[in-house]
Motif scaffolding. Sequence first.
Motif, PDB file in Angstrom:
ATOM      1  N   GLU A 245      57.221  20.695  -9.704  1.00 31.60           N
ATOM      2  CA  GLU A 245      56.931  20.615  -8.275  1.00 31.60           C
ATOM      3  C   GLU A 245      55.431  20.682  -7.998  1.00 31.60           C
ATOM      4  O   GLU A 245      54.992  20.388  -6.893  1.00 31.60           O
ATOM      5  CB  GLU A 245      57.651  21.756  -7.535  1.00 31.60           C
ATOM      6  N   GLY A 246      54.650  21.095  -9.011  1.00 33.76           N
ATOM      7  CA  GLY A 246      53.208  21.168  -8.852  1.00 33.76           C
ATOM      8  C   GLY A 246      52.527  19.902  -9.354  1.00 33.76           C
ATOM      9  O   GLY A 246      53.169  18.874  -9.624  1.00 33.76           O
ATOM     10  N   ALA A 247      51.211  19.975  -9.516  1.00 35.77           N
ATOM     11  CA  ALA A 247      50.396  18.827  -9.924  1.00 35.77           C
ATOM     12  C   ALA A 247      49.934  18.988 -11.367  1.00 35.77           C
ATOM     13  O   ALA A 247      49.467  20.064 -11.757  1.00 35.77           O
ATOM     14  CB  ALA A 247      49.186  18.685  -8.996  1.00 35.77           C
ATOM     15  N   ASP A 249      47.438  17.098 -14.274  1.00 32.13           N
ATOM     16  CA  ASP A 249      46.456  16.020 -14.455  1.00 32.13           C
ATOM     17  C   ASP A 249      46.761  15.221 -15.713  1.00 32.13           C
ATOM     18  O   ASP A 249      47.613  15.599 -16.538  1.00 32.13           O
ATOM     19  CB  ASP A 249      45.033  16.582 -14.446  1.00 32.13           C
ATOM     20  N   GLU A 250      46.051  14.122 -15.890  1.00 35.17           N
ATOM     21  CA  GLU A 250      46.334  13.162 -16.972  1.00 35.17           C
ATOM     22  C   GLU A 250      46.188  13.763 -18.366  1.00 35.17           C
ATOM     23  O   GLU A 250      47.028  13.526 -19.240  1.00 35.17           O
ATOM     24  CB  GLU A 250      45.415  11.934 -16.820  1.00 35.17           C
ATOM     25  N   LYS A 262      55.645  24.976  -6.705  1.00 30.54           N
ATOM     26  CA  LYS A 262      54.913  24.263  -5.670  1.00 30.54           C
ATOM     27  C   LYS A 262      53.479  24.785  -5.565  1.00 30.54           C
ATOM     28  O   LYS A 262      53.233  25.982  -5.631  1.00 30.54           O
ATOM     29  CB  LYS A 262      55.625  24.439  -4.333  1.00 30.54           C
ATOM     30  N   GLN A 265      48.620  23.989 -10.139  1.00 30.94           N
ATOM     31  CA  GLN A 265      47.823  22.921 -10.737  1.00 30.94           C
ATOM     32  C   GLN A 265      47.679  23.179 -12.227  1.00 30.94           C
ATOM     33  O   GLN A 265      47.270  24.262 -12.638  1.00 30.94           O
ATOM     34  CB  GLN A 265      46.446  22.839 -10.085  1.00 30.94           C
TER      35      GLN A 265
END
Length: 357
Positions: A245-247, A249-250, A262, A265
């Motif tokens: 539910e969070g972000a 990165d690549e 939520k 990161q």
Amino acid sequence: MKAIILSGGKGTRLRPLTYTGAKQLVPVANKPILWYGIESIVAAGITEIGIIISPETGGEVQSKTGNGDRFGAQITYIKQEQPLGLAHAVKVAQPFLGDSPFVMYLGDNLVQSELDLFLDKFKSQHLDALTLLCEVENPSAFGVAKVDSDGNVLELIEKPKNPPSNLALVGVYLFSPEIHHAIANIQPSARGELEITDAIQYLIDKQKSVASFQLSGWWLDTGKKDDLLAANQIILDTCLELTIEGAIDEPSKISGRVHIGKGSQIINSMIRGPVTIGDNCQITNCFIGPYSSIADNTTLIDIDLEHSVILQGATLEGINDRIVDSLVGERAHLKAAPQRPKALRFMVGDDSTIELT
């Protein structure tokens, strides 16, 4: 049918963590231990629940757990002014219980069992008491039951030197109102407490119907750090699903069953499940290994971590050595100075600050 959950006590075996909070609110897989018991009771169809609380930690238990709406239950809080035994807790709860049969559940226990089977046996056999038992390797450390071939309880012995069986009393019991009469007729033990084992033995001696139910799954008493870490591992193994539910990165990599809450990161990090990460966490340049639970609002920077439980609001940064088998309290702050030891193992209470030099 009603239920009471015991959520008092001082939590001495989890100090320093429990100097500032209730042991039943310490999270397993980011959920307070107490809530697993509530959910199990509600799943069995019991919605009137009394929670026994102490003056020291009762306010926190009440504020975090609420009135029961989130569980589909109605919760009544019952204060036990002093920790004078499990039977004393039942005595204090008698006005709430009235003449209803009830479940008594110890709030720091986790049990892999559906209570429906337990309830069905109690009701169908019209029992006065039903004890949940589990085979253990070290019965001398527990209350132990001697049972006959039909599962009827013949005798209960508290921490026997020569155990009559390897069947330990699990912290779940079912009682008819007869237990109140039994408690009224027992005396405090040598340690000054009214023991529930003495009350059950009174029922046995009066030839009341007392039976047992043997647990086939796991039972965990989460009173010590290593027990809590073991419980965290089992819950993550059996209950966790992949939910992001969070972000992320690549450069970051996620493998296995991982929950990311939520607002969290994940930056330039590797997370290898099973792992659960709460809401609004910041994970940067980290490796998070299996069987780790990281609660809400936690910050981890340059951390290598596995098989650990990190509580809400903690900050760990700049520790390049791997952290394992650790329990870190709420809002604790761990950071490393330039020179550091090579092996680290922590049990850190709430609001702590540790600098490794």
